[in-house]
Design a protein around this motif. Structure first.
Motif, PDB file in Angstrom:
ATOM      1  N   MET A 125       0.839  -1.181   0.058  1.00 37.41           N
ATOM      2  CA  MET A 125       0.223  -0.133  -0.016  1.00 37.41           C
ATOM      3  C   MET A 125       0.785   1.438   0.022  1.00 37.41           C
ATOM      4  O   MET A 125       0.574   2.219  -0.531  1.00 37.41           O
ATOM      5  CB  MET A 125      -0.867  -0.094   1.166  1.00 37.41           C
ATOM      6  CG  MET A 125      -2.259  -0.854   1.137  1.00 37.41           C
ATOM      7  SD  MET A 125      -3.586  -0.678   2.086  1.00 37.41           S
ATOM      8  CE  MET A 125      -2.412  -0.348   3.928  1.00 37.41           C
ATOM      9  N   ILE A 126       1.957   1.270   0.789  1.00 42.46           N
ATOM     10  CA  ILE A 126       2.853   2.449   0.844  1.00 42.46           C
ATOM     11  C   ILE A 126       3.455   2.811  -0.517  1.00 42.46           C
ATOM     12  O   ILE A 126       3.454   3.909  -1.073  1.00 42.46           O
ATOM     13  CB  ILE A 126       3.966   2.385   1.947  1.00 42.46           C
ATOM     14  CG1 ILE A 126       3.196   2.299   3.131  1.00 42.46           C
ATOM     15  CG2 ILE A 126       5.291   3.203   1.682  1.00 42.46           C
ATOM     16  CD1 ILE A 126       4.173   1.819   4.446  1.00 42.46           C
ATOM     17  N   ALA A 127       3.851   1.497  -1.286  1.00 37.97           N
ATOM     18  CA  ALA A 127       4.364   1.635  -2.588  1.00 37.97           C
ATOM     19  C   ALA A 127       3.350   2.148  -3.585  1.00 37.97           C
ATOM     20  O   ALA A 127       3.592   3.183  -4.509  1.00 37.97           O
ATOM     21  CB  ALA A 127       5.020   0.489  -3.041  1.00 37.97           C
ATOM     22  N   MET A 128       2.038   1.636  -3.518  1.00 38.71           N
ATOM     23  CA  MET A 128       1.042   2.050  -4.312  1.00 38.71           C
ATOM     24  C   MET A 128       0.617   3.441  -4.068  1.00 38.71           C
ATOM     25  O   MET A 128       0.245   4.196  -5.253  1.00 38.71           O
ATOM     26  CB  MET A 128       0.007   1.286  -4.070  1.00 38.71           C
ATOM     27  CG  MET A 128      -1.577   1.371  -5.026  1.00 38.71           C
ATOM     28  SD  MET A 128      -2.894   0.207  -4.713  1.00 38.71           S
ATOM     29  CE  MET A 128      -3.271   0.910  -2.938  1.00 38.71           C
ATOM     30  N   PHE A 129       0.776   4.162  -2.872  1.00 34.79           N
ATOM     31  CA  PHE A 129       0.341   5.473  -2.924  1.00 34.79           C
ATOM     32  C   PHE A 129       1.544   6.564  -3.033  1.00 34.79           C
ATOM     33  O   PHE A 129       1.391   7.592  -2.873  1.00 34.79           O
ATOM     34  CB  PHE A 129       0.068   5.777  -1.133  1.00 34.79           C
ATOM     35  CG  PHE A 129      -1.219   4.898  -0.844  1.00 34.79           C
ATOM     36  CD1 PHE A 129      -2.478   5.159  -1.782  1.00 34.79           C
ATOM     37  CD2 PHE A 129      -1.311   4.408   0.585  1.00 34.79           C
ATOM     38  CE1 PHE A 129      -3.632   4.333  -1.418  1.00 34.79           C
ATOM     39  CE2 PHE A 129      -2.781   4.072   0.771  1.00 34.79           C
ATOM     40  CZ  PHE A 129      -3.783   4.033  -0.155  1.00 34.79           C
ATOM     41  N   GLY A 130       2.677   5.778  -3.315  1.00 37.97           N
ATOM     42  CA  GLY A 130       4.099   6.606  -3.553  1.00 37.97           C
ATOM     43  C   GLY A 130       4.476   7.261  -2.416  1.00 37.97           C
ATOM     44  O   GLY A 130       5.163   8.449  -2.583  1.00 37.97           O
ATOM     45  N   TRP A 131       4.502   6.555  -1.403  1.00 37.51           N
ATOM     46  CA  TRP A 131       5.084   7.206   0.039  1.00 37.51           C
ATOM     47  C   TRP A 131       6.253   6.465   0.557  1.00 37.51           C
ATOM     48  O   TRP A 131       6.967   6.702   1.643  1.00 37.51           O
ATOM     49  CB  TRP A 131       3.917   6.812   1.126  1.00 37.51           C
ATOM     50  CG  TRP A 131       2.688   7.298   1.107  1.00 37.51           C
ATOM     51  CD1 TRP A 131       2.324   8.419   0.266  1.00 37.51           C
ATOM     52  CD2 TRP A 131       1.557   7.293   1.923  1.00 37.51           C
ATOM     53  NE1 TRP A 131       0.974   8.960   0.557  1.00 37.51           N
ATOM     54  CE2 TRP A 131       0.512   7.941   1.455  1.00 37.51           C
ATOM     55  CE3 TRP A 131       1.150   6.387   2.761  1.00 37.51           C
ATOM     56  CZ2 TRP A 131      -0.777   8.035   2.334  1.00 37.51           C
ATOM     57  CZ3 TRP A 131       0.161   6.527   3.701  1.00 37.51           C
ATOM     58  CH2 TRP A 131      -1.120   7.056   3.179  1.00 37.51           C
ATOM     59  N   ILE A 132       7.045   5.898  -0.487  1.00 34.85           N
ATOM     60  CA  ILE A 132       8.243   5.270  -0.149  1.00 34.85           C
ATOM     61  C   ILE A 132       9.399   6.581   0.144  1.00 34.85           C
ATOM     62  O   ILE A 132       9.162   7.408  -0.534  1.00 34.85           O
ATOM     63  CB  ILE A 132       8.812   4.752  -1.549  1.00 34.85           C
ATOM     64  CG1 ILE A 132       7.806   3.337  -1.784  1.00 34.85           C
ATOM     65  CG2 ILE A 132      10.171   4.150  -1.269  1.00 34.85           C
ATOM     66  CD1 ILE A 132       8.290   1.919  -1.686  1.00 34.85           C
ATOM     67  N   ASN A 133       9.935   6.349   1.311  1.00 35.72           N
ATOM     68  CA  ASN A 133      11.141   7.352   1.934  1.00 35.72           C
ATOM     69  C   ASN A 133      10.252   8.588   2.148  1.00 35.72           C
ATOM     70  O   ASN A 133      10.841   9.648   2.398  1.00 35.72           O
ATOM     71  CB  ASN A 133      12.087   7.763   0.494  1.00 35.72           C
ATOM     72  CG  ASN A 133      12.797   6.566   0.456  1.00 35.72           C
ATOM     73  OD1 ASN A 133      13.111   5.779   1.307  1.00 35.72           O
ATOM     74  ND2 ASN A 133      13.382   6.389  -0.721  1.00 35.72           N
ATOM     75  N   GLU A 134       8.977   8.486   2.448  1.00 38.66           N
ATOM     76  CA  GLU A 134       8.296   9.663   3.044  1.00 38.66           C
ATOM     77  C   GLU A 134       7.839   9.338   4.571  1.00 38.66           C
ATOM     78  O   GLU A 134       7.727   8.402   4.901  1.00 38.66           O
ATOM     79  CB  GLU A 134       6.983   9.836   2.233  1.00 38.66           C
ATOM     80  CG  GLU A 134       7.130   9.851   0.856  1.00 38.66           C
ATOM     81  CD  GLU A 134       7.306  11.606   0.640  1.00 38.66           C
ATOM     82  OE1 GLU A 134       6.769  12.473   1.629  1.00 38.66           O
ATOM     83  OE2 GLU A 134       7.819  11.945  -0.409  1.00 38.66           O
ATOM     84  N   PRO A 135       7.991  10.332   5.317  1.00 40.91           N
ATOM     85  CA  PRO A 135       7.609  10.095   6.895  1.00 40.91           C
ATOM     86  C   PRO A 135       6.075   9.786   6.968  1.00 40.91           C
ATOM     87  O   PRO A 135       6.038   8.973   8.070  1.00 40.91           O
ATOM     88  CB  PRO A 135       7.792  11.577   7.664  1.00 40.91           C
ATOM     89  CG  PRO A 135       8.588  12.195   6.653  1.00 40.91           C
ATOM     90  CD  PRO A 135       8.523  11.641   5.424  1.00 40.91           C
ATOM     91  N   LYS A 136       5.433  10.162   6.319  1.00 42.70           N
ATOM     92  CA  LYS A 136       3.823   9.873   6.408  1.00 42.70           C
ATOM     93  C   LYS A 136       3.514   8.105   6.177  1.00 42.70           C
ATOM     94  O   LYS A 136       2.767   7.551   6.747  1.00 42.70           O
ATOM     95  CB  LYS A 136       2.979  10.343   5.446  1.00 42.70           C
ATOM     96  CG  LYS A 136       3.269  10.365   3.986  1.00 42.70           C
ATOM     97  CD  LYS A 136       2.459  11.253   3.241  1.00 42.70           C
ATOM     98  CE  LYS A 136       2.995  11.509   2.008  1.00 42.70           C
ATOM     99  NZ  LYS A 136       2.188  12.529   0.858  1.00 42.70           N
ATOM    100  N   ALA A 137       4.518   7.612   5.472  1.00 39.52           N
ATOM    101  CA  ALA A 137       4.599   6.144   5.577  1.00 39.52           C
ATOM    102  C   ALA A 137       4.855   5.502   6.829  1.00 39.52           C
ATOM    103  O   ALA A 137       4.218   4.176   7.093  1.00 39.52           O
ATOM    104  CB  ALA A 137       5.486   5.554   4.497  1.00 39.52           C
ATOM    105  N   LEU A 138       5.123   5.984   7.893  1.00 39.41           N
ATOM    106  CA  LEU A 138       5.444   5.338   9.268  1.00 39.41           C
ATOM    107  C   LEU A 138       4.325   5.818  10.090  1.00 39.41           C
ATOM    108  O   LEU A 138       3.938   5.088  10.985  1.00 39.41           O
ATOM    109  CB  LEU A 138       6.697   6.016   9.755  1.00 39.41           C
ATOM    110  CG  LEU A 138       7.998   5.706   9.183  1.00 39.41           C
ATOM    111  CD1 LEU A 138       9.137   6.440   9.683  1.00 39.41           C
ATOM    112  CD2 LEU A 138       8.113   4.097   9.153  1.00 39.41           C
TER     113      LEU A 138
END
Length: 190
Positions: free
Chosen positions: A129-142
């Motif tokens: 899901m994190i990859a699908m939302f484009g949140w890789i290397n983003e703090p919001k992924a945590l």
């Protein structure tokens, strides 16, 4: 039947010993931060503060040039996770405690059932899901995936049901209190 009780000093001594054992690692962390490497690995280890704290801190900052950035990221993620948990868990707990709706018990049991799942079971779906939302290397992924936990929802529901009598909620509704006012009264004011 006469049973023998332990001396009155035994329990406080056991608790005190346990407290010392719990504090000891933190003490050694602080003491070792003020010594150089040779003294840290000496036998017996130092038990009191040394004079190398400034040099150790400068070595830390030289070896880890992004130390302050990493520390600020940690604080940001901790603050966001805590804030979002407080908001969403209190909203969900308030809904489960104050409202009657179809499937309420089933839905609450489903929320509680998620606590039975081991944490590693969600790792791959979360990563996808994190990859699908484009949140890789983003703090919001945590902090977004951890924004609302089942245990927090359970605690808030229990608190509202126990601390606020339902008659008070009904009286507030009859007096014209809005739903946001009820939320504020039940969740944000003691």
């Amino acid at each position: 039947m006469h049973h023998r009780s332990s001396p009155h000093w035994l329990i406080p001594c056991i608790i005190g010993l346990g407290a010392i054992l719990m504090v000891l690692p933190f003490w050694f962390m602080l003491v070792f931060a003020t010594h150089d490497e040779a003294h840290i690995f000496a036998v017996p280890p130092p038990l009191w503060f040394g004079d190398q704290l400034g040099e150790n801190i400068s070595q830390l900052l030289n070896r880890l040039p992004y130390f302050w950035h990493n520390l600020s990221n940690s604080f940001y993620i901790a603050i966001m996770t805590t804030g979002l948990n407080l908001l969403f868990c209190s909203l969900a707990g308030c809904a489960f405690a104050l409202y009657q709706f179809k499937g309420k018990k089933w839905l609450f049991n489903l929320v509680l059932g998620t606590m039975l799942l081991p944490g590693f079971l969600n790792m791959i779906p979360n990563a996808l899901m994190i990859a699908m939302f484009g949140w890789i290397n983003e703090p919001k992924a945590l902090y977004i995936p951890a924004a609302c936990g089942a245990f927090g929802v359970f605690l808030m529901r229990q608190y509202i049901e126990q601390a606020v009598p339902y008659e008070v909620i009904e009286a507030a509704r009859l007096d014209g209190c809005s739903e946001w006012g009820l939320y504020r009264y039940t969740c944000t004011e003691p």
